[in-house]
Design a protein around this motif. Structure first.
Motif, short mmCIF file in Angstrom:
data_model
loop_
_atom_site.label_atom_id
_atom_site.label_comp_id
_atom_site.label_asym_id
_atom_site.label_seq_id
_atom_site.Cartn_x
_atom_site.Cartn_y
_atom_site.Cartn_z
N LEU A 1 0.79 -1.10 0.18
CA LEU A 1 0.03 0.18 -0.08
C LEU A 1 0.74 1.20 -0.08
CD1 LEU A 1 -1.40 -2.39 1.68
CD2 LEU A 1 -3.08 -0.51 2.34
N ALA A 2 0.47 2.25 -0.92
CA ALA A 2 1.22 3.34 -1.06
C ALA A 2 0.31 4.65 -1.14
CB ALA A 2 2.14 3.48 -1.99
N ASN A 3 0.70 5.85 -1.01
CA ASN A 3 0.16 7.03 -1.03
C ASN A 3 -0.08 7.78 -2.36
OD1 ASN A 3 -0.69 9.99 -0.18
ND2 ASN A 3 0.03 9.36 1.56
N HIS A 4 -1.33 8.14 -2.56
CA HIS A 4 -1.54 8.81 -3.87
C HIS A 4 -2.34 10.24 -3.59
CE1 HIS A 4 -1.66 9.14 -8.20
NE2 HIS A 4 -2.81 8.97 -8.51
N THR A 5 -2.22 10.85 -2.64
CA THR A 5 -2.82 12.01 -2.09
C THR A 5 -3.96 11.65 -1.61
OG1 THR A 5 -4.17 12.81 -4.27
CG2 THR A 5 -1.87 13.35 -3.70
N TYR A 6 -4.94 12.55 -0.82
CA TYR A 6 -6.26 12.59 -0.37
C TYR A 6 -6.98 12.43 -1.35
CZ TYR A 6 -10.12 12.74 2.81
OH TYR A 6 -11.40 12.66 3.54
N GLY A 7 -7.37 13.68 -2.08
CA GLY A 7 -8.27 13.54 -3.22
C GLY A 7 -7.84 13.66 -4.69
N HIS A 8 -6.90 13.24 -4.95
CA HIS A 8 -6.24 13.44 -6.41
C HIS A 8 -6.22 14.80 -6.83
CE1 HIS A 8 -5.67 11.82 -10.71
NE2 HIS A 8 -4.74 11.04 -9.77
N ALA A 9 -5.93 15.79 -6.28
CA ALA A 9 -5.84 17.12 -6.63
C ALA A 9 -4.45 17.28 -7.01
CB ALA A 9 -6.18 18.20 -5.69
N ALA A 10 -3.99 18.18 -7.96
CA ALA A 10 -2.69 18.50 -8.47
C ALA A 10 -1.86 19.34 -7.45
CB ALA A 10 -2.87 19.31 -9.72
N PHE A 11 -0.53 19.02 -7.45
CA PHE A 11 0.32 19.88 -6.69
C PHE A 11 1.28 20.86 -7.47
CE2 PHE A 11 -0.68 16.96 -3.85
CZ PHE A 11 -0.23 16.75 -2.48
N THR A 12 0.78 21.01 -8.79
CA THR A 12 1.59 22.12 -9.87
C THR A 12 0.07 22.76 -10.68
OG1 THR A 12 1.70 20.52 -11.38
CG2 THR A 12 3.64 20.85 -10.08
N ASP A 13 0.36 23.91 -11.25
CA ASP A 13 -0.68 24.34 -12.04
C ASP A 13 -0.54 23.52 -13.52
OD1 ASP A 13 -1.05 26.57 -10.48
OD2 ASP A 13 0.37 27.60 -11.25
N ASP A 14 -1.45 23.49 -14.27
CA ASP A 14 -1.62 23.02 -15.65
C ASP A 14 -1.31 21.50 -15.51
OD1 ASP A 14 -2.37 25.34 -16.47
OD2 ASP A 14 -0.38 25.82 -16.95
N CYS A 15 -2.04 20.89 -14.70
CA CYS A 15 -1.81 19.26 -14.53
C CYS A 15 -3.22 18.60 -14.71
CB CYS A 15 -1.45 18.79 -13.17
SG CYS A 15 -1.12 17.08 -12.94
N TYR A 16 -3.22 18.37 -16.41
CA TYR A 16 -4.46 17.57 -16.70
C TYR A 16 -6.03 18.19 -16.19
CZ TYR A 16 -0.80 14.20 -17.77
OH TYR A 16 0.37 13.57 -18.13
N ASP A 17 -5.87 19.52 -16.03
CA ASP A 17 -7.27 19.94 -15.47
C ASP A 17 -7.68 19.57 -14.06
OD1 ASP A 17 -7.59 21.31 -17.96
OD2 ASP A 17 -8.27 19.49 -18.78
N ARG B 1 6.13 3.91 2.98
CA ARG B 1 6.35 5.38 2.48
C ARG B 1 6.49 5.86 1.24
NH1 ARG B 1 4.03 7.83 6.90
NH2 ARG B 1 5.28 9.74 6.40
N TYR B 2 5.88 5.19 0.24
CA TYR B 2 6.02 5.59 -1.06
C TYR B 2 4.93 6.53 -1.53
CZ TYR B 2 9.33 1.89 -1.65
OH TYR B 2 10.63 0.95 -1.62
N PHE B 3 5.31 7.57 -2.33
CA PHE B 3 3.96 8.49 -2.89
C PHE B 3 3.96 8.73 -4.25
CE2 PHE B 3 3.34 12.94 -3.71
CZ PHE B 3 1.92 13.09 -3.18
N ARG B 4 2.81 9.05 -4.78
CA ARG B 4 2.89 9.24 -6.46
C ARG B 4 2.04 10.21 -6.52
NH1 ARG B 4 1.95 4.23 -9.66
NH2 ARG B 4 3.99 4.42 -9.78
N PHE B 5 2.57 11.37 -6.98
CA PHE B 5 1.95 12.64 -7.49
C PHE B 5 0.90 12.46 -8.66
CE2 PHE B 5 5.71 14.87 -5.83
CZ PHE B 5 5.33 15.60 -4.98
N PRO B 6 -0.32 12.81 -8.42
CA PRO B 6 -1.45 12.70 -9.20
C PRO B 6 -0.84 13.37 -10.63
CG PRO B 6 -2.53 13.42 -7.30
CD PRO B 6 -0.98 13.57 -7.12
N GLY B 7 -1.04 12.65 -11.71
CA GLY B 7 -0.56 13.00 -13.10
C GLY B 7 0.96 13.19 -13.22
N LEU B 8 1.73 12.56 -12.14
CA LEU B 8 3.18 12.55 -12.04
C LEU B 8 3.62 14.26 -11.99
CD1 LEU B 8 4.34 9.70 -14.36
CD2 LEU B 8 3.37 9.73 -11.93
#
Length: 226
Positions: free
Chosen positions: A85-101, A130-137
């Motif tokens: 099990l790893a972490n993909h944020t709480y609600g799949h919101a972007a951590f940068t601007d212009d990330c797949y809308d 303690r692995y984490f993946r940003f939405p949309g990378l």
């Protein structure tokens, strides 16, 4: 303030192991689709059935809202000793601007968003990481700095299946098998309605890995190999 987390795309290019990773996205809009009946499911049980039946290890990057919507499935994943099990944020919101809308996480809320997700996952036990993946990378220096206190490793991946909103399974198989190598981290999705072809592609992907003498393994083992 800790040091900026490492970002990895793959493990050592030695041996025969590859990591199959599955993202479990969940946004407020997706939850609304479930509530209104517009969408039946964002949890592809056929993927879990196949992985379990064939005893294939995999790592699941879970959003907190997916866990809360599908607690029994999260328990099923956690109870399987071959799954991580790893972490993909709480609600799949972007951590940068212009990330797949995607909607944007406020800069001041980034650390708390990811920390909250670890807390949501924690009670399920199993092979937590303690692995984490940003939405949309999608990430930049500011996003990485925000996660510095959390002691995590950012995992992007080097083989993108392209399964979100795919209309046929064959391109997914080609996308994976054309690029997979020892140490690869393959990105797929378990969010059924948004990745409807993944379960059809997966048996062919597994067969192709066998033909290439590549063996699926948990992400932690792939990254530590060699």
């Amino acid at each position: 303030m800790g040091s900026r987390p490492p970002v990895v795309d793959h493990g050592p290019r030695t041996g025969d192991r590859v990591a199959l990773t599955f993202d479990a996205d969940m946004t407020d809009g997706m939850l609304q689709n479930l509530r209104t009946g517009k969408v039946k499911s964002y949890a592809n049980l056929r993927i879990l059935d196949l992985l379990e039946r064939e005893e294939v290890p995999a790592t699941f990057f879970l959003t907190g809202k997916w866990v809360q919507r599908y607690p029994a499935l999260t328990r099923r994943i956690a109870d399987n000793p071959r799954f991580e099990l790893a972490n993909h944020t709480y609600g799949h919101a972007a951590f940068t601007d212009d990330c797949y809308d995607l909607p944007r996480v406020p800069a001041k809320g980034m650390t708390a968003d990811v920390a909250k997700t670890f807390e949501v996952i924690k009670p399920y036990g199993g092979r937590q990481t303690r692995y984490f993946r940003f939405p949309g990378l999608c990430h930049d220096a500011a996003a990485l700095d925000a996660l510095a206190p959390l002691g995590l490793t950012v995992v992007d991946g080097d083989v993108v299946s392209g399964d979100p909103f795919a209309k046929a399974w064959q391109p997914l198989v080609r996308a994976v098998l054309d690029k997979v190598r020892p140490g690869s981290v393959v990105i797929m999705h378990v969010t059924e309605a948004n990745a409807a072809m993944t379960d059809e592609a997966l048996p062919h992907i597994l067969a192709g890995l066998r033909e290439r003498d590549l063996v699926p393994a948990p992400l932690s083992e792939v990254l530590a190999a060699g």
